[in-house]
Scaffold this active site. Sequence first.
Site, PDB file in Angstrom:
ATOM      1  N   LYS A 175      34.696 -63.197  12.589  1.00 16.11           N
ATOM      2  CA  LYS A 175      35.024 -62.573  11.303  1.00 16.11           C
ATOM      3  C   LYS A 175      34.251 -63.289   9.840  1.00 16.11           C
ATOM      4  O   LYS A 175      34.848 -64.192   9.991  1.00 16.11           O
ATOM      5  CB  LYS A 175      36.386 -62.411  11.019  1.00 16.11           C
ATOM      6  CG  LYS A 175      36.848 -61.705   9.591  1.00 16.11           C
ATOM      7  CD  LYS A 175      36.507 -60.289   9.522  1.00 16.11           C
ATOM      8  CE  LYS A 175      37.538 -59.385  10.124  1.00 16.11           C
ATOM      9  NZ  LYS A 175      37.046 -57.854  10.003  1.00 16.11           N
ATOM     10  N   HIS A 305      38.786 -50.463  17.210  1.00 16.00           N
ATOM     11  CA  HIS A 305      38.985 -51.353  16.152  1.00 16.00           C
ATOM     12  C   HIS A 305      40.398 -52.257  16.377  1.00 16.00           C
ATOM     13  O   HIS A 305      41.370 -51.297  16.846  1.00 16.00           O
ATOM     14  CB  HIS A 305      38.828 -50.730  14.936  1.00 16.00           C
ATOM     15  CG  HIS A 305      38.996 -51.548  13.666  1.00 16.00           C
ATOM     16  ND1 HIS A 305      40.167 -51.301  12.790  1.00 16.00           N
ATOM     17  CD2 HIS A 305      38.397 -52.677  13.189  1.00 16.00           C
ATOM     18  CE1 HIS A 305      39.953 -51.825  11.760  1.00 16.00           C
ATOM     19  NE2 HIS A 305      39.199 -52.947  11.945  1.00 16.00           N
TER      20      HIS A 305
HETATM   21 MG    MG Z   1      35.358 -54.557  11.207  1.00 17.76          MG
END
Ligand code: MG
Length: 402
Positions: A175, A305
């Site tokens: 991330k 997700h």
């Molecule tokens: Mg994403």
Amino acid sequence: MKIVDVRVTPVYVPMRHPLRWSFGVEPGLTRCVVELVTDEGIVGLGESNGGRGLAEAIVEAKPLFIGMDPLDVSRLAQRFGFYRVTSEQLARSAQLKLAGAAIEMACWDIVGKMLGKRCGDLWGGIDREQVEFAAYVFYRYESMEREGGYSDPQAVADLTVELIEEHGFRDVKLKNGVLEPSLEIDTVRRMRDTAGARMRELRVDPNQAWSVETSIRVLRKLDRYDIEFCEDPTWGIEGMGLVRQSQPIPLATNMCCISFEQIPLVVRARALDVILGDMHFWGGPTPLMQLAKVCETFNLGLSLHSDRELGISTAAILHLAAAQPMVSHAIDSHLPEQTGDVITEPMVFKDGCLPVPTGPGLGVELDRDELERWHRLYLEVGERDEFQDEARSGWRPHLPLW
Ligand code: MG
């Protein structure tokens, strides 16, 4: 059989460490646990993303599902009316979609329990008992006061190896969109150098932090590190299309395509390679099964997700992934960073996988003590699951998101 009642319990569960992303800091997760009660005494479990607003939306939506036969579950999305939405309806539709996801999940749990079948068997048939996940690596702080932590490139590379060794992950997601690009390119280089052959695929997710031109420049530099795909480097379908046509790394999204109406635009703009379906944002298991067919039709990849689920939604994700061959990439989970759960047998990763629950329906049971514990924390701290990141660099990639 009829649905006769619904119980909604908002909970707040802290993360082990505050997690940094392009919009801010995630110190925890706010979720509603839903129990649908039938006249025959079967209780179905559901979960969705949100607190008070979601709980109110579920209560307001009662006329759409109280009195309904749970076997009519496939028509729920139509009842909730979130398939065809005008922009004026968007805000209301968003809450309804999240509410519908929890209600639909709970209906499937009831149907599975009634028939003695696992949800995955009702969703196409379970073809694998283990579902593979990617390690989810964040730049993160050490404490809730946002001090210390792991926000330099080598610390993140070392954390990657820790996660691989502890949970057996083979694929990794970074991330990013947090530090300036040169430091994030250095992070990826160090992750590859430090993990070596222990890491197979590596994907990155800057969550729209970059302009089109920054995306093209950075992704061209990242290409030498064999990137599986990049999620949402920039904003919007048009922007994604411009980036995709100017550099070689495949693009994925959980941000610019979150409803069926956007798919024709995505296909025409050749903006994407992979859609990451979210169990809540897409409105539940049925829309995701339909999404799988659409992705197959247009040669789009599909994965699932994570936005910080608890065990109920994780179980739904496991059944869906195990029953849908179109789910072609290791899926995301925040579970290793979460401090607790609301189910009696919290899930444990082995060899980077979670097993599909074996009981009927979703195959998970509520732990009443844990539900009460995290509900009390919700009442204490409220919905503080997102903070601004005051320590961000002054570098301005695209939009002032913080
Ligand atoms: Mg994403």
